[in-house]
Design a protein around this motif. Sequence first.
Motif, PDB file in Angstrom:
ATOM      1  N   GLU A  12       0.888  -1.153   0.098  1.00 58.14           N
ATOM      2  CA  GLU A  12      -0.089   0.093   0.041  1.00 58.14           C
ATOM      3  C   GLU A  12       0.971   1.222   0.050  1.00 58.14           C
ATOM      4  O   GLU A  12       1.726   1.370   0.939  1.00 58.14           O
ATOM      5  CB  GLU A  12      -0.985   0.028   1.268  1.00 58.14           C
ATOM      6  CG  GLU A  12      -1.947   1.149   1.362  1.00 58.14           C
ATOM      7  CD  GLU A  12      -2.634   0.910   2.796  1.00 58.14           C
ATOM      8  OE1 GLU A  12      -3.411   0.276   2.882  1.00 58.14           O
ATOM      9  OE2 GLU A  12      -2.027   1.833   3.381  1.00 58.14           O
ATOM     10  N   LEU A  17       1.972   2.750  -8.176  1.00 54.89           N
ATOM     11  CA  LEU A  17       2.425   1.222  -7.745  1.00 54.89           C
ATOM     12  C   LEU A  17       3.788   0.798  -8.253  1.00 54.89           C
ATOM     13  O   LEU A  17       4.645   0.392  -7.776  1.00 54.89           O
ATOM     14  CB  LEU A  17       1.417   0.299  -8.222  1.00 54.89           C
ATOM     15  CG  LEU A  17       0.127   0.223  -7.181  1.00 54.89           C
ATOM     16  CD1 LEU A  17      -1.010  -0.600  -7.791  1.00 54.89           C
ATOM     17  CD2 LEU A  17       0.366  -0.033  -6.022  1.00 54.89           C
ATOM     18  N   ILE A  54       2.831  -6.516 -11.342  1.00 56.89           N
ATOM     19  CA  ILE A  54       2.012  -5.576 -10.578  1.00 56.89           C
ATOM     20  C   ILE A  54       0.506  -5.922 -10.741  1.00 56.89           C
ATOM     21  O   ILE A  54      -0.129  -5.688 -11.972  1.00 56.89           O
ATOM     22  CB  ILE A  54       2.437  -4.009 -10.703  1.00 56.89           C
ATOM     23  CG1 ILE A  54       3.871  -3.944 -10.808  1.00 56.89           C
ATOM     24  CG2 ILE A  54       1.500  -3.204  -9.902  1.00 56.89           C
ATOM     25  CD1 ILE A  54       4.508  -2.534 -11.066  1.00 56.89           C
ATOM     26  N   GLU A  55      -0.068  -6.089  -9.854  1.00 54.14           N
ATOM     27  CA  GLU A  55      -1.533  -6.556 -10.038  1.00 54.14           C
ATOM     28  C   GLU A  55      -2.225  -5.461  -9.172  1.00 54.14           C
ATOM     29  O   GLU A  55      -2.420  -5.256  -7.833  1.00 54.14           O
ATOM     30  CB  GLU A  55      -2.042  -7.625  -9.266  1.00 54.14           C
ATOM     31  CG  GLU A  55      -3.536  -8.210  -9.174  1.00 54.14           C
ATOM     32  CD  GLU A  55      -3.630  -9.175  -8.598  1.00 54.14           C
ATOM     33  OE1 GLU A  55      -5.106  -9.607  -8.406  1.00 54.14           O
ATOM     34  OE2 GLU A  55      -3.049  -9.957  -7.862  1.00 54.14           O
ATOM     35  N   PRO A  56      -2.818  -4.385  -9.462  1.00 55.94           N
ATOM     36  CA  PRO A  56      -3.416  -3.212  -8.912  1.00 55.94           C
ATOM     37  C   PRO A  56      -4.844  -3.914  -8.073  1.00 55.94           C
ATOM     38  O   PRO A  56      -5.388  -4.672  -8.702  1.00 55.94           O
ATOM     39  CB  PRO A  56      -3.886  -2.273  -9.907  1.00 55.94           C
ATOM     40  CG  PRO A  56      -3.094  -2.469 -11.026  1.00 55.94           C
ATOM     41  CD  PRO A  56      -2.855  -4.020 -11.214  1.00 55.94           C
ATOM     42  N   SER A  59      -8.066   1.265  -3.895  1.00 61.53           N
ATOM     43  CA  SER A  59      -7.474   2.283  -3.014  1.00 61.53           C
ATOM     44  C   SER A  59      -8.116   2.523  -1.924  1.00 61.53           C
ATOM     45  O   SER A  59      -9.293   2.354  -1.907  1.00 61.53           O
ATOM     46  CB  SER A  59      -7.260   3.618  -4.123  1.00 61.53           C
ATOM     47  OG  SER A  59      -6.463   3.478  -4.997  1.00 61.53           O
ATOM     48  N   ARG A  80      -2.613   3.594  -2.922  1.00 60.45           N
ATOM     49  CA  ARG A  80      -2.939   2.631  -3.683  1.00 60.45           C
ATOM     50  C   ARG A  80      -2.333   1.226  -3.126  1.00 60.45           C
ATOM     51  O   ARG A  80      -1.319   1.116  -2.690  1.00 60.45           O
ATOM     52  CB  ARG A  80      -2.429   2.749  -4.942  1.00 60.45           C
ATOM     53  CG  ARG A  80      -2.558   4.109  -5.640  1.00 60.45           C
ATOM     54  CD  ARG A  80      -1.684   4.657  -6.799  1.00 60.45           C
ATOM     55  NE  ARG A  80      -2.070   5.614  -7.341  1.00 60.45           N
ATOM     56  CZ  ARG A  80      -1.552   7.009  -6.942  1.00 60.45           C
ATOM     57  NH1 ARG A  80      -0.867   7.100  -5.727  1.00 60.45           N
ATOM     58  NH2 ARG A  80      -1.917   8.058  -7.716  1.00 60.45           N
ATOM     59  N   ARG A  81      -3.406   0.254  -3.338  1.00 60.72           N
ATOM     60  CA  ARG A  81      -2.937  -1.099  -2.911  1.00 60.72           C
ATOM     61  C   ARG A  81      -2.635  -2.128  -4.073  1.00 60.72           C
ATOM     62  O   ARG A  81      -3.214  -1.875  -5.193  1.00 60.72           O
ATOM     63  CB  ARG A  81      -4.097  -1.722  -1.955  1.00 60.72           C
ATOM     64  CG  ARG A  81      -4.048  -1.127  -0.634  1.00 60.72           C
ATOM     65  CD  ARG A  81      -5.374  -1.624  -0.084  1.00 60.72           C
ATOM     66  NE  ARG A  81      -5.270  -1.226   1.343  1.00 60.72           N
ATOM     67  CZ  ARG A  81      -6.073  -1.748   2.346  1.00 60.72           C
ATOM     68  NH1 ARG A  81      -7.163  -2.461   2.001  1.00 60.72           N
ATOM     69  NH2 ARG A  81      -6.246  -1.267   3.570  1.00 60.72           N
ATOM     70  N   GLY A  82      -1.850  -2.979  -4.025  1.00 62.56           N
ATOM     71  CA  GLY A  82      -1.540  -4.033  -5.173  1.00 62.56           C
ATOM     72  C   GLY A  82      -0.686  -5.298  -4.593  1.00 62.56           C
ATOM     73  O   GLY A  82      -0.158  -5.104  -3.455  1.00 62.56           O
TER      74      GLY A  82
END
Length: 421
Positions: A12, A17, A54-56, A59, A80-82
């Motif tokens: 996060e 990201l 990277i996998e979004p 948020s 942002r999380r991923g």
Amino acid sequence: MTERIFATYFIETPYPLARAAEVMAGEQSSGTFTRLANETDALRANHGAIVERIEPLESVAVPSLPSRPIPGQAGVSRYRRGNVTLSWPIANLGPSLPNLMSTVAGNLFELKEFSALKLLDLTLPPSFADAYPGPQFGLAGTRELTGIQRRPLIGTIIKPSVGLSPQQTADVVRELVEGGIDFIKDDELQANGPHNPLKARVDAVMPIINAHAARTGRQVMYAFNVTGDIDEMLDNHDHVVAAGGSCVMVAINSVGLAGVTHLRRHCQVALHGHRAGWGLYSRSPHLGMSFNAYHKLWRLAGVDHIHVNGLRNKFSEEDASVIASARACLTPMFEPPAPGCEVMPVFSSGQTATQAADTYQAIASTDLIYCAGGGIMAHPGGIGAGVRSLRQAWEAAVQGVALGDYAREHRELAQALEAFR
């Protein structure tokens, strides 16, 4: 093809990201906070970590962990999380577990770019299997040592955890072996304290276990807690072996990867891994590491058994996490011909006869040690009845018979269901 190490993280960040992932990759390989003259393109190509994926995710408006503000900005409205996967060439560190920890779980957790970061999984190249001993006994060897096939090992923990003398411990052991127990372990709090020294405990307990084995042809496995300094552990291991023991236990987080590996290379008996302190890594969904990553380190170091908690346990871990952990223990780490390193999952923490059916239904396997402390010691019919109630509960589970129905013809199970409902 060059061998690579892969690690997947949940992150996060208030930054994009991709930028945050590049910071991770640089910090844990050839980079620092600024580009250096001798960080050449060739060096980066040969030694830099790569952002593989990277996998979004969603948020959030509020950071999950305390975070420093972004310079020049009064506040951030989106975090942002991923899920991010990084890889490293094996040439950076070689097949070394301590240095693997520094690489995949080192300074990453302190980086200002992250308001959450958790290691989710590891995929290691076969050179780690070549460099480390892995389990010496594992599933098959543990069954051979105990003589128990096609059902769980029914186990217990000596309670009270501390305070008993060696002779009082032996008195409890006598009742347990006479009651039909398969596996006994010291509590993680009882290692080599002055009120109950390890060698005195071994000398009091092993004659009972050996005499039972001589009568029945089956030796109860006792995991003596040898956790301590390196030389102390090795010496106490040797005392267990000389007395005819078949297992030693170690608190893996307390001893560390290098300590467990050293003990395993010396070990002649099964090595029982207790994960005391696991919550430091696991309890927060926003920091630490998952069991899926964590247990692979200890499998390579050489434990034969590792704790996974239990259903409806006394701790905070959810049932789905417990079952996922147990399944992970039974899943090979490497493709053939490298060894799979499967280990025996140990269910414990508030376990009684009441959880057996749900455990079997969820894991669909009997390759486990099912430990109950109070579920045996506090059974209204006594210790022997507590052991029998657990065995009866697992018989019912495997046969697909409802516990209540099976209890009609099995008094000890009926008493357990009444006492622990």
